[in-house]
Design an enzyme around this catalytic site. Sequence first.
Site, mmCIF file in Angstrom:
data_model
loop_
_atom_site.group_PDB
_atom_site.id
_atom_site.type_symbol
_atom_site.label_atom_id
_atom_site.label_comp_id
_atom_site.label_asym_id
_atom_site.label_seq_id
_atom_site.Cartn_x
_atom_site.Cartn_y
_atom_site.Cartn_z
ATOM 1 N N ARG A 50 0.798 -1.223 0.000
ATOM 2 C CA ARG A 50 0.000 0.000 0.000
ATOM 3 C C ARG A 50 0.830 1.273 0.000
ATOM 4 O O ARG A 50 0.390 2.318 -0.411
ATOM 5 C CB ARG A 50 -0.938 0.006 1.204
ATOM 6 C CG ARG A 50 -2.144 -0.866 0.949
ATOM 7 C CD ARG A 50 -3.099 -0.796 2.080
ATOM 8 N NE ARG A 50 -2.502 -1.335 3.294
ATOM 9 C CZ ARG A 50 -3.178 -1.653 4.380
ATOM 10 N NH1 ARG A 50 -4.474 -1.464 4.420
ATOM 11 N NH2 ARG A 50 -2.576 -2.143 5.422
ATOM 12 N N LYS A 150 0.165 -19.414 8.008
ATOM 13 C CA LYS A 150 -0.605 -19.715 9.211
ATOM 14 C C LYS A 150 -0.731 -18.437 10.045
ATOM 15 O O LYS A 150 0.136 -17.563 9.901
ATOM 16 C CB LYS A 150 0.035 -20.863 10.010
ATOM 17 C CG LYS A 150 1.432 -20.531 10.607
ATOM 18 C CD LYS A 150 1.393 -20.126 12.048
ATOM 19 C CE LYS A 150 2.309 -19.036 12.396
ATOM 20 N NZ LYS A 150 2.749 -18.702 13.633
ATOM 21 N N ASP A 237 -0.252 -18.918 17.905
ATOM 22 C CA ASP A 237 0.993 -18.672 17.167
ATOM 23 C C ASP A 237 1.783 -19.973 16.963
ATOM 24 O O ASP A 237 2.392 -20.162 15.914
ATOM 25 C CB ASP A 237 1.838 -17.660 17.965
ATOM 26 C CG ASP A 237 3.098 -17.230 17.222
ATOM 27 O OD1 ASP A 237 2.998 -16.995 16.005
ATOM 28 O OD2 ASP A 237 4.170 -17.134 17.855
ATOM 29 N N HIS A 242 1.954 -24.919 14.434
ATOM 30 C CA HIS A 242 3.171 -25.713 14.235
ATOM 31 C C HIS A 242 3.182 -27.015 15.045
ATOM 32 O O HIS A 242 3.492 -28.082 14.533
ATOM 33 C CB HIS A 242 4.397 -24.893 14.646
ATOM 34 C CG HIS A 242 4.569 -23.611 13.887
ATOM 35 N ND1 HIS A 242 4.311 -23.495 12.548
ATOM 36 C CD2 HIS A 242 4.994 -22.380 14.281
ATOM 37 C CE1 HIS A 242 4.584 -22.253 12.145
ATOM 38 N NE2 HIS A 242 4.983 -21.558 13.187
ATOM 39 N N LYS A 328 7.739 -17.920 25.135
ATOM 40 C CA LYS A 328 8.723 -16.862 24.876
ATOM 41 C C LYS A 328 9.480 -16.552 26.166
ATOM 42 O O LYS A 328 8.963 -16.755 27.266
ATOM 43 C CB LYS A 328 8.020 -15.586 24.404
ATOM 44 C CG LYS A 328 7.168 -15.775 23.145
ATOM 45 C CD LYS A 328 7.996 -16.025 21.916
ATOM 46 C CE LYS A 328 7.147 -16.094 20.667
ATOM 47 N NZ LYS A 328 7.868 -16.682 19.522
#
Length: 468
Positions: A50, A150, A237, A242, A328
């Site tokens: 954009r 994904k 996530d 996964h 994380k």
Amino acid sequence: MATGATPAPAIFVLFGATGDLARRMVLPAFYTLAEQGLLPEDWRLIGSGRGEVSQQDFVHSVRQSLQDFGPPVKSRSWSRFRKRLRFAAGDFVRGGHGSLLEEISDARRDLGPAAQLIHYLAIPPQAFIDITRSLAEHGLTEGARVVYEKPFGTSRESFRQLDRAVHRVLEESQVYRIDHFLGKEATQDLHVLRFANEVFAAMWSREHVRAVQIDCPETLGVADRADFYDHTGAVLDMLVTHLFQVAAEVAMEPPASLEAADLQAARESIIGRFRPIDPAEVVRGQFEGYRDLDGIARNSRTETFVAARLWVDTPRWRGVPFLLRTGKRLHQTHQSVSLILRDPPGPLTALPRPGNVLRFSLDGSGAIELRMVAKAPGVGLNLEATSASVAVSSIDSTPPLPPYVRLIHDVLSGDRSLVTRPDGLAHVWKVAEGLLSATGRPKPYPPGSWGPAAAAKLAAPDGWLLGQ
Ligand code: BG6
């Protein structure tokens, strides 16, 4: 399976071409394919975005992304590569489609009408439906392949809507939903090793395997993509994307062959046999300090850690826990799949634990490790756990392919063995319902730790092999 054949001429339209995913993953992978001679003889990459980006700015930003995230750039191959880059500025969905249509028709004129059109959606999943519709409105779906990253949907309802919108304008054979964990070399060895070696084929069941651990801790934080992460969390996530796909790779029944359709069917259909996860078998965590990051809501309940016990209701796996963990700001970074074997019935007792483990390390270029119990040298009978490891990079002189390189090559050559299927994904939401509806406050954990202490209990009696 991929043949390695050079694909037909291609027009590769990259939506989100100046975004993070394109810069980190897609463009470096595309350049690697060029370097390795795995692109078609003739191709054109058209970036779409954009922003007011000129052709020259785009070429410059591709060069920069290769410098930051790609393989070393050789000046001769770069000058050939850059000539085939184009940029079409404008909001494709909201009236700014003119320049992209022009670029595509120029490319068709140069490459011939038979050139394969590929649209790669390196954009946030919320934009998938609009772009898919616009592709159809502008006549860009016919014969094209469309690549979706994904997560393909973020809930049962959003998955259904997206799936309907996609199938309204595309045949399933045109749709490439990719999950880069399936493109990892060592993930592919989960099925290749199993089906190529009787020693592993014979042990691949509840009779011999006591537990499976799919463990992907990360030291990495989320500061550079706080907004995305706070709307996503570890369950979406990593876990239902996964880790579920990797669990399906382990759990699948032998396909009739390793041809794309058979392999894909075996992997995706087993997800239908995953039992809905019991919220009592889940631990959600959030690292301390997460809510202080810029871009994170002060009262955020997004989990940055999740551990869960998954059960696969097939005769092969009944009663074997599949333990999944990711998060994380944890103590270490690894991507590890371990099959922990049962102890033989005797005559040895008091074996070191966990003694016999087949482990696939998915990090980097991958490794396969067999941990076993052996006699320590000497006069006595002292048992020691020891291990032998094979790095995937040592198997052959051909360097292992990074996952995006492999997957983009598959898209270019029309190989669907590593793409996900809507029946598998539809089941994901049933299995994960209990997980996704958990809205309570996640348990806090200190950065650098192994996550909330409660997660250790899930993996009893062996405990998490990587640490806890
Ligand atoms: C991505 C996730 O899909 O996979 C990230 O969005 C995660 O949060 C990453 O860090 C891990 O994969 P890899 O293979 O790039 O280390």
